[in-house]
Design a protein around this motif. Structure first.
Motif, short mmCIF file in Angstrom:
data_model
loop_
_atom_site.label_atom_id
_atom_site.label_comp_id
_atom_site.label_asym_id
_atom_site.label_seq_id
_atom_site.Cartn_x
_atom_site.Cartn_y
_atom_site.Cartn_z
N LEU A 116 -43.48 42.47 56.59
CA LEU A 116 -43.33 43.92 56.81
C LEU A 116 -42.93 44.22 58.25
N VAL A 117 -43.45 43.47 59.20
CA VAL A 117 -43.10 43.70 60.61
C VAL A 117 -41.63 43.40 60.86
N TYR A 118 -41.16 42.25 60.38
CA TYR A 118 -39.76 41.89 60.62
C TYR A 118 -38.81 42.88 59.96
N ALA A 119 -39.10 43.27 58.73
CA ALA A 119 -38.22 44.23 58.05
C ALA A 119 -38.37 45.63 58.63
N GLY A 120 -39.61 46.04 58.95
CA GLY A 120 -39.84 47.38 59.47
C GLY A 120 -39.21 47.61 60.81
N VAL A 121 -39.35 46.65 61.73
CA VAL A 121 -38.75 46.78 63.06
C VAL A 121 -37.23 46.88 62.94
N LEU A 122 -36.67 46.12 62.02
CA LEU A 122 -35.22 46.15 61.84
C LEU A 122 -34.74 47.53 61.40
N PHE A 123 -35.42 48.11 60.43
CA PHE A 123 -34.98 49.42 59.93
C PHE A 123 -35.33 50.55 60.90
N LEU A 124 -36.36 50.37 61.73
CA LEU A 124 -36.71 51.40 62.70
C LEU A 124 -35.76 51.42 63.90
N CYS A 125 -35.29 50.25 64.30
CA CYS A 125 -34.49 50.16 65.52
C CYS A 125 -32.99 50.21 65.26
N ASP A 126 -32.54 49.74 64.13
CA ASP A 126 -31.11 49.64 63.88
C ASP A 126 -30.60 50.91 63.20
N ALA A 127 -30.03 51.80 64.00
CA ALA A 127 -29.47 53.04 63.44
C ALA A 127 -28.21 52.77 62.63
N ASP A 128 -27.45 51.72 63.03
CA ASP A 128 -26.23 51.39 62.29
C ASP A 128 -26.57 50.92 60.87
N LEU A 129 -27.69 50.22 60.74
CA LEU A 129 -28.10 49.78 59.40
C LEU A 129 -28.47 50.97 58.52
N ILE A 130 -29.08 51.98 59.10
CA ILE A 130 -29.42 53.18 58.34
C ILE A 130 -28.14 53.89 57.87
N GLN A 131 -27.16 53.96 58.77
CA GLN A 131 -25.90 54.58 58.39
C GLN A 131 -25.17 53.76 57.32
N LYS A 132 -25.24 52.44 57.44
CA LYS A 132 -24.62 51.60 56.43
C LYS A 132 -25.32 51.74 55.09
N THR A 133 -26.64 51.95 55.13
CA THR A 133 -27.39 52.15 53.89
C THR A 133 -26.94 53.42 53.18
N LYS A 134 -26.63 54.45 53.96
CA LYS A 134 -26.15 55.70 53.35
C LYS A 134 -24.76 55.54 52.75
N ARG A 135 -23.92 54.72 53.43
CA ARG A 135 -22.55 54.51 52.91
C ARG A 135 -22.53 53.51 51.76
N GLU A 136 -23.30 52.41 51.92
CA GLU A 136 -23.34 51.34 50.92
C GLU A 136 -24.78 51.05 50.54
N PRO A 137 -25.37 51.87 49.69
CA PRO A 137 -26.78 51.68 49.35
C PRO A 137 -27.06 50.37 48.61
N TRP A 138 -26.05 49.82 47.95
CA TRP A 138 -26.26 48.58 47.21
C TRP A 138 -26.63 47.42 48.14
N TYR A 139 -26.10 47.43 49.37
CA TYR A 139 -26.38 46.34 50.32
C TYR A 139 -27.86 46.29 50.68
N THR A 140 -28.39 47.42 51.06
CA THR A 140 -29.81 47.49 51.40
C THR A 140 -30.68 47.29 50.16
N ALA A 141 -30.21 47.77 49.00
CA ALA A 141 -30.98 47.59 47.77
C ALA A 141 -31.13 46.12 47.42
N LEU A 142 -30.05 45.34 47.64
CA LEU A 142 -30.13 43.90 47.38
C LEU A 142 -31.11 43.22 48.33
N TYR A 143 -31.09 43.65 49.61
CA TYR A 143 -32.02 43.06 50.58
C TYR A 143 -33.47 43.39 50.23
N VAL A 144 -33.73 44.64 49.88
CA VAL A 144 -35.09 45.04 49.50
C VAL A 144 -35.52 44.33 48.22
#
Length: 332
Positions: free
Chosen positions: A36-64
């Motif tokens: 949870l720490v490794y995944a949480g820190v990544l999603f909290l700090c990486d704003a580009d990943l959040i934007q990519k999740t909005k554009r390509e939700p399937w990518y983050t869905a596969l990771y989760v």
């Protein structure tokens, strides 16, 4: 005061009263927290990943999805039985007793009109049931082997080949590989396949997380120094853990392809039935394809036990490979 608190704690939470179970639950909680720490820190700090999740939700869905499946596989493997010798002994004795009871009942029914009366002595039936396991184990060893050479000194149970007593579980385990501290259980015949799949999923998740961390540092290295320090420290520890996982996965893949266990590989000279076998010979191997099939598909019952190979079979396995052997798929 501490004894009173621990007594009340053990009464309300009986699963945590045992120190061994407390330690096992603590390790499981620590492993989940690390994920949870490794995944949480990544999603909290990486704003580009959040934007990519909005554009390509399937990518983050596969990771989760991989994240969740890995944790589920971890708990499934931790809660699975490695295959205890005592369970196999009970299953074989019960099957033998049931088969004998059915046979006697059929014999009595068929002689109802005759003058033959059959009686079954319960003590004799119990004795025959108790020796069923001994007969099965004796057939797995070469002729002339004495019972005391493979009787466990702790359980007083006849051990089939490749079984070993685990001091952490205090039981004899079929096809014992090792006792995993992080899982809190032994790895043996029944859960070795689950353990290998867990290593695959954990390695894939770690590799994907490393890629995400590197992508963040590549695009956001100069935005906030304190975030960069945290991400770099987490990335270093993650790479070290990933290297360990990858080596462990390759090691167990080698064991599967050669039909060995960690215990047999490390303590080969101390195991009586392996002392006379040459170093480069794998006595239980049936070829790569057959080993994979047995590991993934064929081991469905706890009573599937492997016998020791004969001297002629070991001599055949010791013979060097030739071109004809490769053409006839002897290695497979």
């Amino acid at each position: 005061m501490m004894d009173l608190v621990s007594g009340r704690f053990g009464r309300y939470f009986p699963c945590l009263a045992d120190p061994a179970r407390r330690s096992s639950i603590g390790l499981k909680a620590a492993l989940v927290a690390l994920h949870l720490v490794y995944a949480g820190v990544l999603f909290l700090c990486d704003a580009d990943l959040i934007q990519k999740t909005k554009r390509e939700p399937w990518y983050t869905a596969l990771y989760v999805a991989l994240f969740v499946v890995t944790l589920i596989q971890y708990f499934v493997t931790a809660g699975s039985s490695p295959g205890f010798v005592i369970d196999a002994m009970r299953a074989i004795n019960e099957a033998d007793t049931l088969f004998g009871t059915i046979g006697v009942a059929k014999h009595a029914a068929s002689s109802k009109n005759g003058s033959l009366n059959l009686t079954v002595d319960s003590s004799q039936s119990a004795r025959s049931g108790s020796t069923s396991w001994s007969k099965v184990v004796m057939e797995l060893y070469p002729p002339g082997t004495q019972i005391r050479t493979f009787t466990c000194g702790y359980c007083s149970i006849e051990q089939p080949p490749r079984a070993k007593h685990c001091h952490d579980c205090d039981k004899c385990v079929l096809q014992f590989d090792h006792h995993c501290v992080w899982l809190g259980t032994c790895i043996g015949q029944r859960n070795h396949c689950r353990f290998w799949w867990y290593l695959c999923e954990e390695t894939a998740l770690g590799l994907w997380t490393v890629i995400l961390y590197c992508s963040y540092l590549k695009t956001s290295i100069a935005r906030a120094w304190w975030r960069d320090v945290i991400m770099i420290l987490l990335l270093i520890t993650l790479i070290i853990a990933l290297i360990f996982l990858l080596l462990l996965l390759l090691f167990h893949s080698y064991l599967i392809l050669t039909n060995q266990t960690t215990y047999e590989l490390v303590r080969r000279r101390r195991i009586p039935y392996l002392r006379s076998v040459p170093e480069r010979v794998y006595p239980f191997s049936q070829g790569i394809c057959r080993n994979l099939y047995n590991f993934c598909c064929a081991r469905t019952s706890i009573t599937d036990l492997e016998r020791l190979p004969t001297a002629l079979e070991i001599e055949e396995k010791s013979r060097p490979y030739t071109c004809c052997d490769f053409l006839t798929c002897r290695c497979c």
